[in-house]
Design an enzyme around this catalytic site. Sequence first.
Site, PDB file in Angstrom:
ATOM      1  N   TYR A 132      -4.844   3.248   0.680  1.00 47.56           N
ATOM      2  CA  TYR A 132      -3.661   3.828   0.041  1.00 47.56           C
ATOM      3  C   TYR A 132      -3.946   5.171  -0.627  1.00 47.56           C
ATOM      4  CZ  TYR A 132      -0.758  -0.361   0.430  1.00 47.56           C
ATOM      5  OH  TYR A 132       0.003  -1.393   0.880  1.00 47.56           O
ATOM      6  N   LYS A 200     -12.234  -8.524   1.690  1.00 49.28           N
ATOM      7  CA  LYS A 200     -12.456  -8.768   3.118  1.00 49.28           C
ATOM      8  C   LYS A 200     -13.873  -8.262   3.436  1.00 49.28           C
ATOM      9  CE  LYS A 200     -10.632  -9.965   7.054  1.00 49.28           C
ATOM     10  NZ  LYS A 200     -10.723 -11.329   7.471  1.00 49.28           N
ATOM     11  N   ASP A 246      -7.987 -13.459   4.007  1.00 46.39           N
ATOM     12  CA  ASP A 246      -7.179 -14.327   4.882  1.00 46.39           C
ATOM     13  C   ASP A 246      -7.248 -15.780   4.408  1.00 46.39           C
ATOM     14  OD1 ASP A 246      -9.780 -13.654   5.659  1.00 46.39           O
ATOM     15  OD2 ASP A 246      -9.531 -14.480   7.652  1.00 46.39           O
ATOM     16  N   ASP A 270      -1.498  -5.903  -2.477  1.00 41.41           N
ATOM     17  CA  ASP A 270      -0.115  -5.595  -2.132  1.00 41.41           C
ATOM     18  C   ASP A 270       0.482  -6.749  -1.331  1.00 41.41           C
ATOM     19  OD1 ASP A 270       2.235  -4.281  -1.780  1.00 41.41           O
ATOM     20  OD2 ASP A 270       1.492  -2.806  -0.364  1.00 41.41           O
TER      21      ASP A 270
END
Length: 379
Positions: A132, A200, A246, A270
Site C-alpha cells: 500500500y 504470510k 490464510d 485490510d
Amino acid sequence: MRKTVYWIEGDGVGPEIWRAARPVIDAALGLESGLILEWIEVPAGEKAAAETGSPLPEATLRALSQADVAVKGPLGTSVGTGIRSLNVLLRQTFDLYAGIRPVRSFRGLETPVRHPERVDMVVFRENTEDVYAGIEYAAGSPEARKLIEFLRDELGATSLREDAAVGIKPMSEYASVRLVRRALRYALERGLDSLTLVHKGNIMKFTEGAFRHWGYELAAREFAGQTCTEKKPEAGKLVVKDRIADAMFQEALLRPEQYRVLAATNLNGDYLSDALAAQVGGLGLAPGANMSDSLAFFEAVHGTAPDIAGWDRANPGSLMLCGAMLLEHLGVPAAAERIRAALEKSIAAKTVTEDLAPQVPGARTVGCAAFGDIVGAKL
Ligand code: NAI
C-alpha cells in the site's frame, strides 16, 4: 473537565449521521463522569472545497496538528483536485500508523455465522507500508522496464517478464515494531489473554516473515515479564502467538474465541478487518480509528453512501460506535459501554435502519433521525 474534540462532518450521509450520533455520544457521557466534550468542527471534503477551494484547507491541517483526538464522517474524493484519497492523505500527513478496528457482535442481529457472539477481537493494522506504500509502476512504462532490468541484471530475478507491472512491498522494523508495541500495550492494559501476529512469512520470508520475527523479538525485549509464547505458556501472562494469514481466516470462523488482539501487516489487516466485520453483521455497525503517537482519529468505516444521502435512510450506528471508541480512549469505558448497550437494545426492540432490517427478523424500519432518538432513549 473539558476535552476538545475536533470533528469533520464528512460528505454524503455525513451530516445526517452526525445529527443522529452526536447527541447519543454526549448523552452517554452524561454529567456524572465529570467530562464534557467541546466539539470543534474543522472543514474537509466537498463542503470545504466549495467554501475554500481546497478539500483539506490549511486551517484544518493546523487544527488537527495540535489535536489529540478527532472524529470524522466519511469523505468522498472531490473530482479534479488531484488528490487520490483524502483519507490516505490524512493518514500520511499525521502519520496515523495504526489502523484499529474492534469487532464484536450485537445480540439480535442475524449474521452469516452461527455463533457471532464468539467473536470479540481488535485488529491492529499497520497503515503505512506494505504494497500500500504506493510504489508501483504500470506495465510497459519506462519506470517498470527500468526496474525490471535492474532486478534481472543486477539481482538475478530472472523470472520477471519484461512487460510486467511492478509494485514494491516495503516492510521495516521501525514500522512493524511500533504497530506491534501499540497492540501489545492495548492487550496488556485490558488484561486480555492473547495477541496474534498475522503474516504470510512462509512465502514472503524477508518482509512478512520479518514482521513476525520483529514482533516476537519486541515482546521478549520490552514486555518480557508480562508475555509468554504459545509453546511456553505461563499463568497470568499474555500469550504472544502467530498465524499465517490464510490460516487466520479459517481460525476466525472456526475458533474465534481463541483470538483477542490481532497485529497484522497492511494488506492482511485490510482483508481481515472487513471479513471479521461481515462475520458479526457487516460494516453498518463497524467503527474504526487511525492513530499516531499523538493523535487518535476515529472514523465511521463506511463511505459517503451517495445512493441514499439526503434521504434520512443512513445508519448512524458506525459513527455512534466511533463515539464509544473515543470515550473509551478518553478513559470513560462505562459511557462507551452505554452506547453499545443502547444500540443492542434498539436492535432487540426491532427498530432499526433499513440496512440492518434484513438481519433483524420482524424489524420495523425507521429513518436515521428516528433511530438516533430511539438509541438516545435506550441510554
Ligand atoms: P459506501 O460505503 O459509501 O457504500 C456502499 C453501500 O453501503 C451503499 O449501498 C450504501 O448505501 C451503503 N452504506 C454505506 N454506509 C451506510 C450507512 N451508514 N447506512 C446505510 N447504508 C450505508 O461505499 P462506496 O459506494 O464504495 O463509496 C462511496 C464514496 O465514499 C466514495 O467516494 C469513496 O471514496 C468514499 N469512501 C470513504 C470512506 C471513508 O471516508 N472512510 C470509506 C469508503 C469509501
